[in-house]
Design an enzyme around this catalytic site. Structure first.
Site, PDB file in Angstrom:
ATOM      1  N   CYS A   1       0.902  -1.039   0.093  1.00  0.00           N
ATOM      2  CA  CYS A   1      -0.052   0.061  -0.316  1.00  0.00           C
ATOM      3  C   CYS A   1       1.107   1.286  -0.040  1.00  0.00           C
ATOM      4  O   CYS A   1       0.214   2.562   0.289  1.00  0.00           O
ATOM      5  CB  CYS A   1      -0.954  -0.167   0.957  1.00  0.00           C
ATOM      6  SG  CYS A   1      -2.873  -1.213   0.938  1.00  0.00           S
ATOM      7  N   ASP A   2       1.730   1.530  -0.396  1.00  0.00           N
ATOM      8  CA  ASP A   2       2.607   2.325  -0.239  1.00  0.00           C
ATOM      9  C   ASP A   2       4.076   2.677  -1.998  1.00  0.00           C
ATOM     10  O   ASP A   2       5.087   3.187  -1.903  1.00  0.00           O
ATOM     11  CB  ASP A   2       3.889   2.821   0.200  1.00  0.00           C
ATOM     12  CG  ASP A   2       4.183   3.498   0.960  1.00  0.00           C
ATOM     13  OD1 ASP A   2       3.580   4.690   0.833  1.00  0.00           O
ATOM     14  OD2 ASP A   2       4.955   3.877   1.414  1.00  0.00           O
ATOM     15  N   PRO A   3       3.066   2.815  -3.248  1.00  0.00           N
ATOM     16  CA  PRO A   3       3.442   2.836  -4.167  1.00  0.00           C
ATOM     17  C   PRO A   3       4.244   3.891  -5.115  1.00  0.00           C
ATOM     18  O   PRO A   3       3.870   4.171  -6.085  1.00  0.00           O
ATOM     19  CB  PRO A   3       2.439   1.619  -4.868  1.00  0.00           C
ATOM     20  CG  PRO A   3       1.464   2.007  -4.404  1.00  0.00           C
ATOM     21  CD  PRO A   3       1.589   2.153  -3.129  1.00  0.00           C
ATOM     22  N   HIS A   4       4.214   4.567  -4.267  1.00  0.00           N
ATOM     23  CA  HIS A   4       5.010   6.081  -4.490  1.00  0.00           C
ATOM     24  C   HIS A   4       6.328   5.687  -5.223  1.00  0.00           C
ATOM     25  O   HIS A   4       7.245   4.571  -5.298  1.00  0.00           O
ATOM     26  CB  HIS A   4       4.798   7.065  -3.510  1.00  0.00           C
ATOM     27  CG  HIS A   4       6.023   6.887  -2.557  1.00  0.00           C
ATOM     28  ND1 HIS A   4       7.554   7.000  -2.873  1.00  0.00           N
ATOM     29  CD2 HIS A   4       5.932   6.738  -1.122  1.00  0.00           C
ATOM     30  CE1 HIS A   4       8.123   6.333  -1.678  1.00  0.00           C
ATOM     31  NE2 HIS A   4       7.442   6.642  -0.625  1.00  0.00           N
TER      32      HIS A   4
ATOM     33  N   ASN B   1       9.483   3.834  -4.154  1.00  0.00           N
ATOM     34  CA  ASN B   1       9.178   3.073  -3.763  1.00  0.00           C
ATOM     35  C   ASN B   1       9.386   1.818  -5.129  1.00  0.00           C
ATOM     36  O   ASN B   1       9.101   0.665  -4.816  1.00  0.00           O
ATOM     37  CB  ASN B   1       7.965   2.307  -2.533  1.00  0.00           C
ATOM     38  CG  ASN B   1       8.577   2.844  -1.391  1.00  0.00           C
ATOM     39  OD1 ASN B   1       9.456   3.081  -0.989  1.00  0.00           O
ATOM     40  ND2 ASN B   1       7.288   3.193  -0.681  1.00  0.00           N
TER      41      ASN B   1
END
Length: 467
Positions: free
Chosen positions: A251-254, A257
């Site tokens: 849930c952190d595909p910025h 990353n």
């Protein structure tokens, strides 16, 4: 107002006393009141800047647009400074905002993108201090909400803070990395760093070093001969598999990353997935409702869109919910989101409506299940990547989603059926549906290829000769 101010001062003093009692560090940044106060002050300065800078300029004029851009830039820089000063969960929110290319003005996203790869570092002592603040911060948030009733978005910071302990447990991160690598091992383009367990602890995680360009860096891909559409398509495959089939979602595909790199030996482009601290586990009932909602959105089945949106907590705001999920206008949702790519005018309409419907958006986000919040954040980040790569709303992404939804729903139906005949019937329907998608994908490929143009020209020629 004077009474409210007195209550504010009293409660602030009480919260600060509670805080000081259990802490021996006197750095101003250790105080929740300092960070919340800084956030309120920044919001006030930004609001005042917009009101005074644009008040006397004719709306829509060249001067207005120029000044508005300057105010956007100043405000974005103030927000970035706020995130860097407050650190912790504010950095997480800033990273999220920096990926919303399709929603926020360019001045904001360009300025906040620096937080994806150059965020200020916090000591573990500072991070643990944020976690220990719960009592004081809860009191302060209630006070802020009482004095400023429209100040509704601190819950986003709270939601990020709630996940921070999980992200700080490096053994949990290592387990997540190994789980997702095994879960998606059939995707040979995915690379997840190997964990060295014998040299890792809860506070130290040693993993394989991997490098590449950020996934939203189109120029990097073009310089290195990486197919942008292939990367976008493969990223969509990964997340469709995680969300719809497995219910275990990174849930952190910025962009900081998710890296891309071309393998010198094979010439294949790899997607490197980093930072496995934050995952959302979806319940089976939620996952099925979410699958069926996306199937309805793709088919433009508005009755089912309403049904499954309501089951996911949207209530009467289901049209807004559908628009938020797809980042498309209500007209496009009714017509079918796979029928046409998003236009510049539709993009502008979405940006304008986001500001207009802010109270309803806040209400909706407060009503939906908590697991939906991280999915919405993930959707926003992925669409930000697609927007940067100019691959938004491609037909292939909807086809991949459809495949995963069909597989997920069929697997669920088979697990609930005790009849051999019924399970065979479900499997046959699944196979036929997947074949339909494959044939449609072949048609789209032929339509867009040189070979397809030759075939179409030949068929037209034959038709002319026949008649």
């Amino acid at each position: 107002m004077a009474l409210r101010a007195l209550k504010f001062a009293s409660l602030t003093a009480a919260a600060s006393g509670i805080y000081l009692y259990g802490n021996k560090f006197l750095d101003p940044n250790d105080f929740g009141v300092v960070r919340v106060g800084r956030a309120i002050a920044t919001t006030a300065v930004i609001s005042y800047d917009y009101l005074t800078s644009l008040r006397s300029v004719p709306y829509g004029s060249e001067e207005y647009e120029f000044l508005k851009s300057q105010v956007h830039l100043r405000s974005a820089e103030r927000l970035r400074e706020l995130c860097c000063s407050n650190r912790g969960t504010f950095i997480k929110v800033g990273q999220h905002l920096g990926a919303l290319d399709y929603l926020l003005p360019e001045e904001y996203t360009r300025t906040l993108k620096v937080l994806h790869s150059q965020a200020p570092q916090s000591t573990r002592q500072e991070i643990e201090q944020v976690i220990r603040e719960d009592l004081g911060k809860e009191v302060l948030l209630l006070v802020v909400k009482q004095i400023f009733p429209d100040f509704e978005f601190m819950w986003l910071v709270e939601e990020a803070k709630k996940n921070l302990p999980l992200e700080l447990d490096f053994l949990n991160e290592g387990r997540n990395a190994e789980k997702v690598a095994n879960m998606l091992k059939n995707f040979d383009f995915l690379k997840v760093p190997r964990i060295y367990w014998d040299l890792s602890t809860r506070r130290v995680l040693l993993m394989e070093f991997m490098e590449g360009g950020q996934v939203n860096d189109r120029a990097y891909m073009e310089r290195n001969g990486i197919n942008v559409n292939e990367i976008s398509r493969n990223l969509g495959k990964l997340y469709s598999e995680m969300i719809f089939v497995n219910g275990f979602v990174h849930c952190d595909p910025h962009p900081g990353n998710v890296l891309v790199k071309k393998c010198p030996a094979s010439g294949k482009a790899h997607i490197i997935l980093l930072d496995h601290g934050l995952y959302q586990v979806l319940s089976e009932s939620f996952r099925m409702d979410y699958c069926r909602l996306w199937q309805a959105l793709i088919k433009a089945d508005m009755r089912s869109v309403q049904k499954y949106s309501r089951q996911l907590g949207a209530g009467d705001l289901y049209p807004l919910f559908a628009c938020m999920l797809t980042a498309r206008s209500w007209e496009s949702v009714n017509r079918g989101i796979d029928q046409s790519p998003i236009s510049a005018s539709e993009d502008m309409e979405i940006r304008s409506n986001a500001a207009t419907y802010l109270p309803q958006i806040t209400q909706l986000l407060n009503n939906v299940p908590r697991q939906m919040l991280l999915l919405l954040k993930t959707n926003d980040l992925l669409r930000g990547i697609e927007s940067a790569l100019h691959t938004r709303a491609s037909a292939s992404s909807f086809l991949n989603m459809s495949r995963c939804c069909i597989r997920a729903v069929s697997t669920y139906q088979r697990s609930k059926s005790h009849s051999l005949y019924r399970r065979a019937q479900i499997s046959l329907t699944e196979t036929l549906s997947l074949w339909q998608i494959n044939l449609y994908e072949l048609f789209l490929w032929l339509k867009g290829s040189q070979l397809g143009n030759w075939v179409i020209a030949l068929l037209r020629r034959i038709h002319q000769l026949t008649y």
